[in-house]
Design a protein around this motif. Structure first.
Motif, PDB file in Angstrom:
ATOM      1  N   LEU A  94       0.624  -1.236  -0.021  1.00  0.00           N
ATOM      2  CA  LEU A  94      -0.145   0.170  -0.081  1.00  0.00           C
ATOM      3  C   LEU A  94       0.998   0.677   0.138  1.00  0.00           C
ATOM      4  O   LEU A  94       0.427   2.421  -0.772  1.00  0.00           O
ATOM      5  N   GLY A  95       2.238   1.063   0.688  1.00  0.00           N
ATOM      6  CA  GLY A  95       2.858   2.354   0.725  1.00  0.00           C
ATOM      7  C   GLY A  95       2.501   3.381   2.451  1.00  0.00           C
ATOM      8  O   GLY A  95       1.664   2.532   2.728  1.00  0.00           O
ATOM      9  N   PRO A  96       3.072   4.386   2.503  1.00  0.00           N
ATOM     10  CA  PRO A  96       3.036   5.196   3.551  1.00  0.00           C
ATOM     11  C   PRO A  96       2.021   5.120   3.761  1.00  0.00           C
ATOM     12  O   PRO A  96       1.637   5.241   5.165  1.00  0.00           O
ATOM     13  N   SER A  97       0.571   5.444   2.572  1.00  0.00           N
ATOM     14  CA  SER A  97      -0.125   5.869   3.157  1.00  0.00           C
ATOM     15  C   SER A  97      -0.927   5.587   4.086  1.00  0.00           C
ATOM     16  O   SER A  97      -2.354   5.299   4.977  1.00  0.00           O
ATOM     17  N   MET A  98      -1.141   3.820   3.937  1.00  0.00           N
ATOM     18  CA  MET A  98      -1.493   2.724   4.581  1.00  0.00           C
ATOM     19  C   MET A  98      -3.279   2.759   4.276  1.00  0.00           C
ATOM     20  O   MET A  98      -4.234   2.117   5.673  1.00  0.00           O
ATOM     21  N   VAL A  99      -3.171   3.297   3.120  1.00  0.00           N
ATOM     22  CA  VAL A  99      -4.561   3.241   2.899  1.00  0.00           C
ATOM     23  C   VAL A  99      -5.169   2.379   1.663  1.00  0.00           C
ATOM     24  O   VAL A  99      -4.640   1.148   0.659  1.00  0.00           O
ATOM     25  N   TYR A 100      -6.516   1.191   1.942  1.00  0.00           N
ATOM     26  CA  TYR A 100      -6.689  -0.454   1.065  1.00  0.00           C
ATOM     27  C   TYR A 100      -7.545   0.122   0.121  1.00  0.00           C
ATOM     28  O   TYR A 100      -8.954  -0.743   0.915  1.00  0.00           O
ATOM     29  N   SER A 101      -7.846   1.077   0.203  1.00  0.00           N
ATOM     30  CA  SER A 101      -9.183   1.678  -1.164  1.00  0.00           C
ATOM     31  C   SER A 101      -8.465   2.594  -2.370  1.00  0.00           C
ATOM     32  O   SER A 101      -7.374   2.732  -2.154  1.00  0.00           O
ATOM     33  N   ALA A 132     -18.068  -1.227   3.254  1.00  0.00           N
ATOM     34  CA  ALA A 132     -19.821  -2.507   2.948  1.00  0.00           C
ATOM     35  C   ALA A 132     -19.242  -3.684   2.088  1.00  0.00           C
ATOM     36  O   ALA A 132     -20.365  -4.299   1.998  1.00  0.00           O
ATOM     37  N   GLU A 133     -18.343  -4.146   1.366  1.00  0.00           N
ATOM     38  CA  GLU A 133     -18.337  -5.275   0.537  1.00  0.00           C
ATOM     39  C   GLU A 133     -18.405  -6.471   1.516  1.00  0.00           C
ATOM     40  O   GLU A 133     -18.849  -7.274   0.673  1.00  0.00           O
ATOM     41  N   HIS A 134     -18.094  -6.115   2.282  1.00  0.00           N
ATOM     42  CA  HIS A 134     -18.330  -7.484   3.847  1.00  0.00           C
ATOM     43  C   HIS A 134     -19.719  -7.984   4.254  1.00  0.00           C
ATOM     44  O   HIS A 134     -19.551  -8.731   5.257  1.00  0.00           O
ATOM     45  N   VAL A 135     -19.921  -6.540   4.339  1.00  0.00           N
ATOM     46  CA  VAL A 135     -21.139  -6.600   4.930  1.00  0.00           C
ATOM     47  C   VAL A 135     -22.248  -8.452   3.953  1.00  0.00           C
ATOM     48  O   VAL A 135     -22.902  -9.211   5.081  1.00  0.00           O
ATOM     49  N   GLY A 136     -22.881  -7.927   3.091  1.00  0.00           N
ATOM     50  CA  GLY A 136     -23.528  -8.760   2.453  1.00  0.00           C
ATOM     51  C   GLY A 136     -24.870  -8.506   2.249  1.00  0.00           C
ATOM     52  O   GLY A 136     -25.819  -7.721   3.030  1.00  0.00           O
ATOM     53  N   SER A 137     -25.312  -9.023   1.682  1.00  0.00           N
ATOM     54  CA  SER A 137     -26.602  -9.086   0.595  1.00  0.00           C
ATOM     55  C   SER A 137     -27.680  -9.659   2.195  1.00  0.00           C
ATOM     56  O   SER A 137     -28.992  -8.699   1.914  1.00  0.00           O
ATOM     57  N   ASN A 175     -20.577   6.785   2.489  1.00  0.00           N
ATOM     58  CA  ASN A 175     -20.119   5.075   1.766  1.00  0.00           C
ATOM     59  C   ASN A 175     -19.601   4.721   0.600  1.00  0.00           C
ATOM     60  O   ASN A 175     -20.509   5.288  -0.700  1.00  0.00           O
ATOM     61  N   HIS A 176     -18.432   4.142   0.687  1.00  0.00           N
ATOM     62  CA  HIS A 176     -17.695   4.145  -0.786  1.00  0.00           C
ATOM     63  C   HIS A 176     -17.186   2.606  -0.787  1.00  0.00           C
ATOM     64  O   HIS A 176     -16.798   2.018   0.192  1.00  0.00           O
ATOM     65  N   GLN A 177     -18.302   2.135  -1.658  1.00  0.00           N
ATOM     66  CA  GLN A 177     -18.319   0.141  -1.862  1.00  0.00           C
ATOM     67  C   GLN A 177     -17.790   0.187  -3.665  1.00  0.00           C
ATOM     68  O   GLN A 177     -18.865   0.732  -4.423  1.00  0.00           O
ATOM     69  N   ILE A 178     -17.690  -0.771  -3.561  1.00  0.00           N
ATOM     70  CA  ILE A 178     -17.484  -1.244  -5.139  1.00  0.00           C
ATOM     71  C   ILE A 178     -18.692  -2.272  -5.775  1.00  0.00           C
ATOM     72  O   ILE A 178     -19.391  -2.470  -4.542  1.00  0.00           O
ATOM     73  N   ALA A 179     -18.524  -2.115  -7.142  1.00  0.00           N
ATOM     74  CA  ALA A 179     -20.014  -2.469  -6.668  1.00  0.00           C
ATOM     75  C   ALA A 179     -20.161  -3.324  -8.508  1.00  0.00           C
ATOM     76  O   ALA A 179     -19.168  -3.497  -8.958  1.00  0.00           O
ATOM     77  N   ARG A 194     -12.293 -18.041  -1.291  1.00  0.00           N
ATOM     78  CA  ARG A 194     -11.811 -18.580  -0.457  1.00  0.00           C
ATOM     79  C   ARG A 194      -9.937 -18.279  -0.535  1.00  0.00           C
ATOM     80  O   ARG A 194      -9.305 -18.656   0.569  1.00  0.00           O
ATOM     81  N   TYR A 195      -9.676 -17.154  -1.275  1.00  0.00           N
ATOM     82  CA  TYR A 195      -8.332 -17.054  -1.277  1.00  0.00           C
ATOM     83  C   TYR A 195      -8.387 -15.499  -0.589  1.00  0.00           C
ATOM     84  O   TYR A 195      -7.215 -14.818  -0.252  1.00  0.00           O
ATOM     85  N   VAL A 196      -8.804 -14.358  -0.714  1.00  0.00           N
ATOM     86  CA  VAL A 196      -8.906 -13.420  -0.403  1.00  0.00           C
ATOM     87  C   VAL A 196      -9.889 -12.520  -0.110  1.00  0.00           C
ATOM     88  O   VAL A 196      -9.379 -12.220   0.841  1.00  0.00           O
ATOM     89  N   PHE A 197     -11.067 -12.325  -0.202  1.00  0.00           N
ATOM     90  CA  PHE A 197     -12.437 -11.934   0.685  1.00  0.00           C
ATOM     91  C   PHE A 197     -13.575 -13.075   1.314  1.00  0.00           C
ATOM     92  O   PHE A 197     -14.782 -13.072   0.551  1.00  0.00           O
ATOM     93  N   PRO A 198     -13.093 -13.696   2.004  1.00  0.00           N
ATOM     94  CA  PRO A 198     -14.316 -15.079   2.279  1.00  0.00           C
ATOM     95  C   PRO A 198     -15.507 -14.475   2.609  1.00  0.00           C
ATOM     96  O   PRO A 198     -15.640 -13.113   3.504  1.00  0.00           O
ATOM     97  N   ASP A 199     -16.620 -15.172   1.481  1.00  0.00           N
ATOM     98  CA  ASP A 199     -17.721 -14.724   2.462  1.00  0.00           C
ATOM     99  C   ASP A 199     -18.080 -12.762   1.608  1.00  0.00           C
ATOM    100  O   ASP A 199     -19.461 -12.554   2.261  1.00  0.00           O
ATOM    101  N   GLY A 200     -17.173 -12.304   1.015  1.00  0.00           N
ATOM    102  CA  GLY A 200     -17.693 -10.916   0.446  1.00  0.00           C
ATOM    103  C   GLY A 200     -18.623 -11.124  -0.660  1.00  0.00           C
ATOM    104  O   GLY A 200     -18.348 -12.390  -1.467  1.00  0.00           O
TER     105      GLY A 200
END
Length: 436
Positions: free
Chosen positions: A167-174, A279-284, A306-310, A328-334
């Motif tokens: 991520l670099g110095p910002s440590m922002v993962y979005s 919010a991608e982790h919340v689930g429908s 609310n900043h969210q992938i669609a 299975r490897y990145v975001f379980p249940d996303g």
């Protein structure tokens, strides 16, 4: 087996319903396919065994993570070329193509016999064990407090130093907010500032950051806009890192970091809430509850960003399936939802949606910057995690960059208000003059 590559190429073309768009190199050193393209390397026959056992995305993912499959040459070019043949071909009603064709192919006695010959299988056959980096398939209801904590830990608790390198110095993962010629750090600072301005932050206000990560948003808001902030995360590693940053910045009197679920909060109201890439982790199944909980935590007149992938909507939403590699490897249940569904659920919770800004191209640029960071620090990333984990992140981020570029997925900032009974939300009359 001599000259495995030409025979494999012919078999792949028959199964996929299209020629392989990249060159193929087999474990015996033989090659076949168009010259001058990236090379798909099958390092071990075990890759074919994985595909026979789990024909589709999961078998392919396991072969990649284990190093049984590799790409030599430009990874982005290889994924671009293969996307049409493997993932994006529309299933024909008479005969599915691409990866969708694999389950039927392995049931065909003739094709299965040929594949088993290539894989070097003899009875009795024990399937290869999944790579250690694979999350265990969870059981029970989706998105309980316990299950969500496990999913978040799988993704985020892999070492803060690893994320620093990516991520670099910002440590922002979005998604960052880019201007021509900007660095990743400048673009991430611009994104954080954009969020603060949309929320109308100012001294004395109280901010909640849901899914605060390593604390970058709450630190920026407290330092630059004078707010008091609460950041919540389910990751113990993130929380420890964020608290250290807060203390070093001398902001411990105004910023609190908690390991807490948004469903456990009881000390509202807040003047503003930011939810950036959470919010991608919340689930429908839980999204209506998420929207209602955030609405209840805001004071009248308070704003939510609310900043969210669609994802793109489907003609029949019942056919939506989570990508098995991601699950299975990145975001379980996303889960990803179409933008319209997100806006509708926010409105149903009582919010007045005031602005939607699409940042799709910005996320593609951000992901390419993260991939470049990972590749620059590749040896250290492998040492900090594992070869398989580094391979997961490289493929996931590169493929995601292309998905944003090809408009298969997008990302949006939705500004919503808990409008007071008076109907006056306190926003400027002119759109995007956020300081009103």
């Amino acid at each position: 087996m001599a000259q495995a590559a030409p025979r494999l190429t012919a078999l792949a073309q028959e199964v996929l319903g299209a020629p392989l768009p990249v060159r193929l190199r087999a474990w015996d050193g033989s090659e076949s396919g168009p010259p001058g393209t990236p090379v798909l390397v099958i390092r071990r026959r075990r890759a074919l065994r994985r595909l026979l056992w789990k024909p589709g995305e999961l078998g392919l993912a396991r072969a990649w993570v284990a190093g049984d499959l590799d790409i030599q040459g430009d990874l982005y070019q290889a994924l671009e070329l293969m996307a049409g043949s493997l993932w994006e071909r529309v299933a024909d009603s008479a005969r599915p193509t691409g990866l969708r064709a694999l389950p039927a192919a392995v049931r065909d006695p003739r094709l299965r016999a040929a594949a088993r010959e290539f894989a070097g299988l003899t009875a009795p056959w024990v399937p290869p064990a999944p790579p250690a980096e694979e999350a265990r398939a969870s059981t029970g209801p989706l998105h309980t407090l316990r299950r969500d904590r496990q999913a978040i830990s799988h993704h985020y608790d892999v070492g803060n130093t690893f994320y620093e390198r990516v991520l670099g110095p910002s440590m922002v993962y979005s998604c960052a907010y880019w201007e021509p010629g900007a660095t990743l750090e400048e673009a991430q600072r611009a994104k954080l500032d954009l969020v603060c301005r949309k929320l109308g932050l100012g001294p004395g206000m109280r901010l909640l950051d849901v899914g605060c990560g390593w604390g970058s948003m709450v630190l920026h808001a407290a330092r630059e806009y004078g707010v008091s902030a609460v950041g919540i995360t389910l990751s113990e590693e993130q929380a420890g890192y964020a608290r250290k940053r807060v203390a070093e910045a001398g902001l411990a009197d105004r910023v609190e970091i908690r390991v807490q679920d948004y469903r456990e909060l009881g000390d509202g109201p807040f003047d503003a809430i930011s939810s950036i890439g959470m919010a991608e982790h919340v689930g429908s199944a839980r999204y209506a509850e998420y929207a209602a909980d955030l609405y209840a935590l805001l004071r009248p007149g308070g704003r939510l960003l609310n900043h969210q992938i669609a994802r793109r909507p489907l003609a029949d939403e019942q056919h939506y399936r989570v990508n098995e590699f991601i699950d299975r490897y990145v975001f379980p249940d996303g889960e990803l939802a179409p933008l319209g569904r997100t806006v509708g659920l926010l409105e149903r919770a009582g919010f007045e949606v005031r602005d939607v800004e699409a940042l799709r191209e910005h996320y593609a640029l951000t992901l390419r910057a993260w991939v470049a960071n990972l590749e620059t620090h590749w040896d250290e990333a492998v040492r900090l995690t594992s070869p398989g984990r580094a391979r997961v992140w490289r493929l996931y981020m590169a493929a995601s960059a292309l998905s944003f570029e090809r408009n298969r997925i997008g990302v949006n900032q939705v500004l919503a208000v808990r409008t007071p009974v008076s109907g006056k939300p306190g926003l400027p009359l002119r759109a995007r003059e956020w300081r009103g």
